[in-house]
Write an enzyme that holds these catalytic residues in place. Sequence first.
Site, PDB file in Angstrom:
ATOM      1  N   THR A 225       0.756  -1.170   0.121  1.00 22.76           N
ATOM      2  CA  THR A 225       0.093  -0.027   0.040  1.00 22.76           C
ATOM      3  C   THR A 225       0.745   1.192   0.035  1.00 22.76           C
ATOM      4  O   THR A 225       2.104   1.047   0.437  1.00 22.76           O
ATOM      5  CB  THR A 225      -0.826   0.329   1.363  1.00 22.76           C
ATOM      6  OG1 THR A 225      -1.571  -1.286   1.402  1.00 22.76           O
ATOM      7  CG2 THR A 225      -1.987   1.259   1.126  1.00 22.76           C
ATOM      8  N   ARG A 253     -13.197  -8.443  -3.940  1.00 25.00           N
ATOM      9  CA  ARG A 253     -12.826  -7.943  -2.497  1.00 25.00           C
ATOM     10  C   ARG A 253     -12.105  -6.598  -2.403  1.00 25.00           C
ATOM     11  O   ARG A 253     -11.405  -6.031  -3.223  1.00 25.00           O
ATOM     12  CB  ARG A 253     -11.511  -9.074  -2.209  1.00 25.00           C
ATOM     13  CG  ARG A 253     -10.764  -8.918  -0.620  1.00 25.00           C
ATOM     14  CD  ARG A 253      -9.500  -7.899  -0.807  1.00 25.00           C
ATOM     15  NE  ARG A 253      -8.875  -8.115   0.496  1.00 25.00           N
ATOM     16  CZ  ARG A 253      -7.924  -7.167   0.869  1.00 25.00           C
ATOM     17  NH1 ARG A 253      -7.450  -6.243  -0.143  1.00 25.00           N
ATOM     18  NH2 ARG A 253      -7.365  -6.912   1.958  1.00 25.00           N
ATOM     19  N   VAL A 254     -12.503  -5.945  -1.227  1.00 27.04           N
ATOM     20  CA  VAL A 254     -12.001  -4.602  -0.671  1.00 27.04           C
ATOM     21  C   VAL A 254     -11.336  -4.674   0.421  1.00 27.04           C
ATOM     22  O   VAL A 254     -11.934  -5.063   1.510  1.00 27.04           O
ATOM     23  CB  VAL A 254     -13.284  -3.428  -1.064  1.00 27.04           C
ATOM     24  CG1 VAL A 254     -12.759  -2.283  -0.627  1.00 27.04           C
ATOM     25  CG2 VAL A 254     -13.806  -3.685  -2.205  1.00 27.04           C
ATOM     26  N   GLY A 255     -10.209  -3.985   0.425  1.00 26.52           N
ATOM     27  CA  GLY A 255      -9.550  -3.949   1.847  1.00 26.52           C
ATOM     28  C   GLY A 255      -9.827  -2.687   2.616  1.00 26.52           C
ATOM     29  O   GLY A 255     -10.786  -2.143   2.484  1.00 26.52           O
ATOM     30  N   ASP A 256      -8.964  -2.398   3.472  1.00 23.25           N
ATOM     31  CA  ASP A 256      -9.020  -1.184   4.589  1.00 23.25           C
ATOM     32  C   ASP A 256      -8.608   0.258   3.633  1.00 23.25           C
ATOM     33  O   ASP A 256      -8.890   1.222   4.189  1.00 23.25           O
ATOM     34  CB  ASP A 256      -8.175  -1.368   5.858  1.00 23.25           C
ATOM     35  CG  ASP A 256      -6.617  -1.612   5.337  1.00 23.25           C
ATOM     36  OD1 ASP A 256      -6.213  -2.336   4.333  1.00 23.25           O
ATOM     37  OD2 ASP A 256      -5.735  -0.818   5.992  1.00 23.25           O
ATOM     38  N   THR A 277      -3.120  -6.308   6.368  1.00 22.29           N
ATOM     39  CA  THR A 277      -3.973  -7.340   5.866  1.00 22.29           C
ATOM     40  C   THR A 277      -5.186  -6.475   6.128  1.00 22.29           C
ATOM     41  O   THR A 277      -5.779  -6.511   7.349  1.00 22.29           O
ATOM     42  CB  THR A 277      -3.699  -8.440   6.711  1.00 22.29           C
ATOM     43  OG1 THR A 277      -3.490  -8.238   8.038  1.00 22.29           O
ATOM     44  CG2 THR A 277      -2.800  -9.438   6.133  1.00 22.29           C
ATOM     45  N   GLY A 278      -5.836  -6.023   5.216  1.00 20.99           N
ATOM     46  CA  GLY A 278      -6.921  -5.179   5.346  1.00 20.99           C
ATOM     47  C   GLY A 278      -8.069  -5.795   6.218  1.00 20.99           C
ATOM     48  O   GLY A 278      -8.969  -4.913   7.016  1.00 20.99           O
TER      49      GLY A 278
END
Length: 359
Positions: A225, A253-256, A277-278
């Site tokens: 990131t 999938r969408v992370g943080d 790791t989101g």
Amino acid sequence: MSAYTQIAIAAGLAAGLALGHCSSKAYGQNSQEQSWSIVIHGGAGVIERGQMDEATEAAYRDALNHALDLGGEVLSQGGSSLDAIETVIRYLEDDPKFNAGRGAVFTSEGHNELDASIMRGDNRQAGAVAGVTRVRHPIALARAVMEQSPHVMLMGEGAEHFAASQDLEIVAPSYFFTERRWASMLRRVDQLGLERPMRPEGAPDPMPVQEGALDIMEREHAFGTVGVVARDQAGLTAAGTSTGGTTAKQWGRVGDSPIIGAGTYAEGACGVSSTGTGEYFIRLNVAARICQRIALAGEDMQAAADGVIQDELGVMGGDGGIIILYDGAPGWSYNTAGMYRAAWSAQTGRVVSIYSDEP
Ligand code: GLY
């Protein structure tokens, strides 16, 4: 080789950071007069000495130094923290070494789906985008969402229509293609027993990937990131984050990173950008949690950051780290072996670090 020279400006190490590789650029200010500050990350992960060859390590340090130069130039000339964040993240999004923009990891279906967010601390305005595939600079789109729309978060095709309406640069999906990320995704897809996707239309002809370098890229970009937190001369603290997410992610999938409070947060004099790791960062609301431990529990900045990253996140099983600015003092905390990171402030001077045995 890096053009940067090591100089010793030991002016105050209030945030516990020491000076690293330094640019010759000073922007006419000495560290005591400097009222602005900036902290940058380029991802965290299993980044240990001996895993990267000298040239690769130098390239990362040069990129972080150049990112500091870009941010310092905006801030020293009286530019806003939002301009500094957008300028630096645009640069990192264009650099294929980092998992954001060009060089983003691939989904298991063979696409690059990009996420970004930005937030300002004075009025809590925020903007975010998720799953965009054709916008060259997702951070610019997140800022446009904040400043030019009544919304906080847009996704997918709708976000891309909005980007076009804002005259932001739209590119072919193949613009984001890099051979290393493609090879990493294929390896992961094989591990998961999934069907290999077709090579994307418009991608260059296949090229061999150096195996050692591929191993490093795979490990470090498990959590890749990019993020920036800055305070400008007017005292505005803001934070921004951009990512391609996780290698071979599936099902949209969408992370943080585009989640305000998890991947990015700014409130008053506190700003945080996350990398990790989101799924864990979302459940712990990491970025806001750190600022709120400082504001509500009166904790010291480093204690609050370590309490969330080393203790709470670690206990849950999450890996990664954060960068933080509080009252203009930069800091970071990570529970991985390393994190690409850099800071420039009155307290610290310039710092560029990768490994855990560095400041
Ligand atoms: N921290 C980036 C992601 O989980 O997508």
